[in-house]
Motif scaffolding. Sequence first.
Motif, PDB file in Angstrom:
ATOM      1  N   ALA A 337     -56.168  -0.178  22.615  1.00 50.19           N
ATOM      2  CA  ALA A 337     -55.922   0.871  21.620  1.00 50.19           C
ATOM      3  C   ALA A 337     -55.186   2.062  22.247  1.00 50.19           C
ATOM      4  CB  ALA A 337     -57.238   1.330  21.002  1.00 50.19           C
ATOM      5  N   MET A 338     -55.526   2.394  23.494  1.00 48.40           N
ATOM      6  CA  MET A 338     -54.838   3.508  24.142  1.00 48.40           C
ATOM      7  C   MET A 338     -53.389   3.145  24.440  1.00 48.40           C
ATOM      8  SD  MET A 338     -57.001   5.712  23.779  1.00 48.40           S
ATOM      9  CE  MET A 338     -55.986   7.063  24.311  1.00 48.40           C
ATOM     10  N   ALA A 339     -53.167   1.894  24.849  1.00 47.11           N
ATOM     11  CA  ALA A 339     -51.791   1.437  25.103  1.00 47.11           C
ATOM     12  C   ALA A 339     -50.980   1.564  23.816  1.00 47.11           C
ATOM     13  CB  ALA A 339     -51.802  -0.008  25.591  1.00 47.11           C
ATOM     14  N   LYS A 340     -51.599   1.199  22.711  1.00 41.07           N
ATOM     15  CA  LYS A 340     -50.943   1.257  21.405  1.00 41.07           C
ATOM     16  C   LYS A 340     -50.659   2.716  21.017  1.00 41.07           C
ATOM     17  CE  LYS A 340     -51.518  -1.088  17.044  1.00 41.07           C
ATOM     18  NZ  LYS A 340     -52.454  -1.798  16.201  1.00 41.07           N
ATOM     19  N   ALA A 341     -51.641   3.579  21.275  1.00 39.18           N
ATOM     20  CA  ALA A 341     -51.469   4.998  20.930  1.00 39.18           C
ATOM     21  C   ALA A 341     -50.326   5.610  21.734  1.00 39.18           C
ATOM     22  CB  ALA A 341     -52.776   5.758  21.201  1.00 39.18           C
ATOM     23  N   LEU A 342     -50.217   5.253  23.003  1.00 37.41           N
ATOM     24  CA  LEU A 342     -49.130   5.770  23.831  1.00 37.41           C
ATOM     25  C   LEU A 342     -47.787   5.232  23.329  1.00 37.41           C
ATOM     26  CD1 LEU A 342     -51.324   6.706  25.941  1.00 37.41           C
ATOM     27  CD2 LEU A 342     -49.679   6.063  27.684  1.00 37.41           C
ATOM     28  N   ALA A 343     -47.790   3.935  22.988  1.00 38.54           N
ATOM     29  CA  ALA A 343     -46.548   3.309  22.526  1.00 38.54           C
ATOM     30  C   ALA A 343     -46.043   3.982  21.248  1.00 38.54           C
ATOM     31  CB  ALA A 343     -46.774   1.823  22.290  1.00 38.54           C
ATOM     32  N   ALA A 344     -46.975   4.425  20.400  1.00 41.96           N
ATOM     33  CA  ALA A 344     -46.595   5.020  19.112  1.00 41.96           C
ATOM     34  C   ALA A 344     -46.252   6.501  19.248  1.00 41.96           C
ATOM     35  CB  ALA A 344     -47.744   4.855  18.120  1.00 41.96           C
ATOM     36  N   SER A 345     -46.592   7.097  20.368  1.00 38.69           N
ATOM     37  CA  SER A 345     -46.409   8.544  20.521  1.00 38.69           C
ATOM     38  C   SER A 345     -44.961   8.902  20.860  1.00 38.69           C
ATOM     39  CB  SER A 345     -47.356   9.035  21.630  1.00 38.69           C
ATOM     40  OG  SER A 345     -46.925  10.253  22.139  1.00 38.69           O
ATOM     41  N   GLU A 346     -44.559  10.103  20.429  1.00 40.51           N
ATOM     42  CA  GLU A 346     -43.205  10.594  20.731  1.00 40.51           C
ATOM     43  C   GLU A 346     -43.158  11.211  22.121  1.00 40.51           C
ATOM     44  OE1 GLU A 346     -40.415  10.836  18.399  1.00 40.51           O
ATOM     45  OE2 GLU A 346     -41.661   9.283  17.482  1.00 40.51           O
ATOM     46  N   ALA A 347     -44.311  11.312  22.752  1.00 40.52           N
ATOM     47  CA  ALA A 347     -44.415  12.018  24.039  1.00 40.52           C
ATOM     48  C   ALA A 347     -43.697  11.277  25.155  1.00 40.52           C
ATOM     49  CB  ALA A 347     -45.892  12.165  24.407  1.00 40.52           C
ATOM     50  N   VAL A 348     -43.454  12.005  26.237  1.00 45.86           N
ATOM     51  CA  VAL A 348     -43.036  11.371  27.486  1.00 45.86           C
ATOM     52  C   VAL A 348     -44.289  10.648  27.984  1.00 45.86           C
ATOM     53  CG1 VAL A 348     -42.357  11.815  29.886  1.00 45.86           C
ATOM     54  CG2 VAL A 348     -41.405  13.216  28.026  1.00 45.86           C
ATOM     55  N   THR A 349     -44.236   9.320  28.073  1.00 44.24           N
ATOM     56  CA  THR A 349     -45.445   8.578  28.442  1.00 44.24           C
ATOM     57  C   THR A 349     -45.284   7.943  29.820  1.00 44.24           C
ATOM     58  OG1 THR A 349     -44.544   6.780  27.110  1.00 44.24           O
ATOM     59  CG2 THR A 349     -46.306   8.069  26.117  1.00 44.24           C
ATOM     60  N   ILE A 350     -46.228   8.255  30.673  1.00 42.98           N
ATOM     61  CA  ILE A 350     -46.168   7.766  32.053  1.00 42.98           C
ATOM     62  C   ILE A 350     -47.442   6.990  32.357  1.00 42.98           C
ATOM     63  CG2 ILE A 350     -46.006   8.450  34.472  1.00 42.98           C
ATOM     64  CD1 ILE A 350     -44.655  11.060  33.447  1.00 42.98           C
ATOM     65  N   VAL A 351     -47.274   5.744  32.768  1.00 41.59           N
ATOM     66  CA  VAL A 351     -48.434   4.930  33.074  1.00 41.59           C
ATOM     67  C   VAL A 351     -48.490   4.728  34.581  1.00 41.59           C
ATOM     68  CG1 VAL A 351     -49.610   2.739  32.618  1.00 41.59           C
ATOM     69  CG2 VAL A 351     -48.128   3.743  30.868  1.00 41.59           C
ATOM     70  N   GLY A 352     -49.617   5.147  35.181  1.00 39.38           N
ATOM     71  CA  GLY A 352     -49.789   4.956  36.617  1.00 39.38           C
ATOM     72  C   GLY A 352     -49.841   3.478  36.922  1.00 39.38           C
ATOM     73  N   GLY A 353     -49.591   3.113  38.149  1.00 37.87           N
ATOM     74  CA  GLY A 353     -49.581   1.695  38.508  1.00 37.87           C
ATOM     75  C   GLY A 353     -50.955   1.078  38.377  1.00 37.87           C
ATOM     76  N   SER A 373     -45.169   3.427  36.481  1.00 38.54           N
ATOM     77  CA  SER A 373     -44.993   3.589  37.917  1.00 38.54           C
ATOM     78  C   SER A 373     -45.121   2.255  38.634  1.00 38.54           C
ATOM     79  CB  SER A 373     -46.025   4.571  38.463  1.00 38.54           C
ATOM     80  OG  SER A 373     -45.852   4.693  39.855  1.00 38.54           O
ATOM     81  N   THR A 374     -44.319   2.096  39.691  1.00 38.42           N
ATOM     82  CA  THR A 374     -44.340   0.842  40.444  1.00 38.42           C
ATOM     83  C   THR A 374     -45.345   0.883  41.597  1.00 38.42           C
ATOM     84  OG1 THR A 374     -42.469   1.681  41.719  1.00 38.42           O
ATOM     85  CG2 THR A 374     -41.967   0.180  39.918  1.00 38.42           C
ATOM     86  N   GLY A 375     -46.027   2.017  41.748  1.00 38.51           N
ATOM     87  CA  GLY A 375     -46.983   2.103  42.857  1.00 38.51           C
ATOM     88  C   GLY A 375     -48.344   2.569  42.399  1.00 38.51           C
ATOM     89  N   GLY A 376     -49.377   1.759  42.606  1.00 33.26           N
ATOM     90  CA  GLY A 376     -50.735   2.137  42.205  1.00 33.26           C
ATOM     91  C   GLY A 376     -51.241   3.301  43.041  1.00 33.26           C
ATOM     92  N   GLY A 377     -51.449   3.049  44.329  1.00 38.79           N
ATOM     93  CA  GLY A 377     -51.966   4.069  45.253  1.00 38.79           C
ATOM     94  C   GLY A 377     -51.037   5.268  45.342  1.00 38.79           C
ATOM     95  N   ALA A 378     -49.736   4.988  45.376  1.00 44.79           N
ATOM     96  CA  ALA A 378     -48.764   6.079  45.519  1.00 44.79           C
ATOM     97  C   ALA A 378     -48.778   6.985  44.293  1.00 44.79           C
ATOM     98  CB  ALA A 378     -47.365   5.519  45.749  1.00 44.79           C
ATOM     99  N   SER A 379     -48.883   6.388  43.098  1.00 45.57           N
ATOM    100  CA  SER A 379     -48.850   7.229  41.896  1.00 45.57           C
ATOM    101  C   SER A 379     -50.137   8.049  41.783  1.00 45.57           C
ATOM    102  CB  SER A 379     -48.570   6.429  40.629  1.00 45.57           C
ATOM    103  OG  SER A 379     -49.650   5.623  40.308  1.00 45.57           O
ATOM    104  N   LEU A 380     -51.243   7.479  42.269  1.00 50.09           N
ATOM    105  CA  LEU A 380     -52.508   8.219  42.269  1.00 50.09           C
ATOM    106  C   LEU A 380     -52.403   9.435  43.200  1.00 50.09           C
ATOM    107  CD1 LEU A 380     -55.034   7.514  40.687  1.00 50.09           C
ATOM    108  CD2 LEU A 380     -55.991   6.485  42.728  1.00 50.09           C
ATOM    109  N   GLU A 381     -51.841   9.224  44.384  1.00 53.39           N
ATOM    110  CA  GLU A 381     -51.703  10.348  45.323  1.00 53.39           C
ATOM    111  C   GLU A 381     -50.682  11.365  44.809  1.00 53.39           C
ATOM    112  OE1 GLU A 381     -51.648   9.672  49.507  1.00 53.39           O
ATOM    113  OE2 GLU A 381     -53.094   8.036  49.391  1.00 53.39           O
ATOM    114  N   PHE A 382     -49.711  10.887  44.079  1.00 54.42           N
ATOM    115  CA  PHE A 382     -48.722  11.768  43.444  1.00 54.42           C
ATOM    116  C   PHE A 382     -49.458  12.692  42.474  1.00 54.42           C
ATOM    117  CE2 PHE A 382     -43.991  11.487  42.676  1.00 54.42           C
ATOM    118  CZ  PHE A 382     -43.893  12.670  41.982  1.00 54.42           C
ATOM    119  N   LEU A 383     -50.320  12.081  41.636  1.00 55.05           N
ATOM    120  CA  LEU A 383     -51.067  12.856  40.641  1.00 55.05           C
ATOM    121  C   LEU A 383     -52.089  13.791  41.291  1.00 55.05           C
ATOM    122  CD1 LEU A 383     -51.690  10.139  37.901  1.00 55.05           C
ATOM    123  CD2 LEU A 383     -49.945  11.914  37.909  1.00 55.05           C
TER     124      LEU A 383
END
Length: 397
Positions: A337-353, A373-383
């Motif tokens: 449901a969250m994936a669907k909500a993001l897909a329907a949103s007009e927002a800039v949507t960023i999914v961590g790896g 994002s193509t990096g799980g650990g890297a995107s987490l440390e980015f955030l």
Amino acid sequence: MNYNKMTVTDADFKGKKVLLRCDFNVPQDKATGEITSDKRIVAALPTIRYLLEQGAAVIACSHLGKPKGTWKESLTLAPVAKRLSELLGMEVIFAKDIIGEDAKAKAAALQPGQLMLLENLRFDAREEKNDPEFAKELASMAEVFVSDAFGTVHRAHASTAGVAAFLPAYSGMLVEKELSIMGKALDDPKRPFVAILGGAKVSSKIGVINNLLEKADTIIIGGGMSYTFMKAQGFEVGNSLLETDWLDYSLEMIQKAKDKGVKLLLPVDTVVGKEFDADTERRIVDSDKMPADWEGMDIGPKTIELFSEAVKDAGTVVWNGPMGVFEFPAFAVGTEAMAKALAASEAVTIVGGGDSAAAVEKLGYADKMTHISTGGGASLEFLEGKELPGVACLLNK
Ligand code: AMP
């Protein structure tokens, strides 16, 4: 952290030998060694093609698996060289070693427009130790360094950071995209900025929660980590995932959100299971009335509505971590449901790896997201707002 880094389009690579760090850490069939997904190889093609078209001689390198400094035939990059060659429709010269005689001779003979691949960097223990001598030897084969392996930029290894001490360092197109989209989301987000955090443990996302509390307008907490927040407020969580060491921290975060005027949303209802099992009996209960001998497995329908509503009018949404045990189809409803909500949103949507990216892809919403994002650990440390060694070493604009 400065994300405004020089990229491949900022330099002239004509006639230059380029050391290109790629992420060719592809999944392989255990029995046959066959590459089961070439997604990462395909993702590297734009930067490789661009450099070759510019007249560079490209020396690509990557790690594969965890050989831990020993030579393991099962983790050779030879199948990657073959697949790369098929995808590009050109010869890929494969070196039998990393900084040995074969690699050096082949690199010396490499002509503009040609591509070679070094053997698995992690066959040499000095790679992960960021040994300066090893980095120097790697760098000695090239004149420029391009970093395009976002999945490893949070590691200070010889090929991700060390070589930049010896060569001018640029981002490749993949890394550039990660930096520009995620960097902007953190530094200058289109508001309201909503962060959705889920997954198993509070302890693995502490840094992220802390950093995002400084930046986001709304923080949504779902998944296994939400129960520690509920318990901290005195509610029963039954047999749900719980990290008792982090109860005080959770309360602090709730208080910090209040002080900063950040809306912190927690589940209002929960799908509980009798046991941790795909086919277990399940019930939907209000989150403050969880039965003592059941286990929280997913967010409930009222929570889906609450969380989806917060996403609907967002300017930027960052999502990291599933809302429930999505590996069991019966408990994947909240994550879907969250994936669907993001897909329907007009927002800039960023999914961590990691898991959330896998869920979005599996559900077929990948092309509806601004960025995965193509990096799980890297995107987490980015955030987390941490300095990423593989980014910090690149030339500033
Ligand atoms: P993480 O790597 O921290 O993002 O966690 C991902 C994992 O969290 C997935 O394997 C999910 O099954 C797990 N998870 C999410 N929600 C729950 C939950 N309610 N109970 C147990 N595990 C969960």
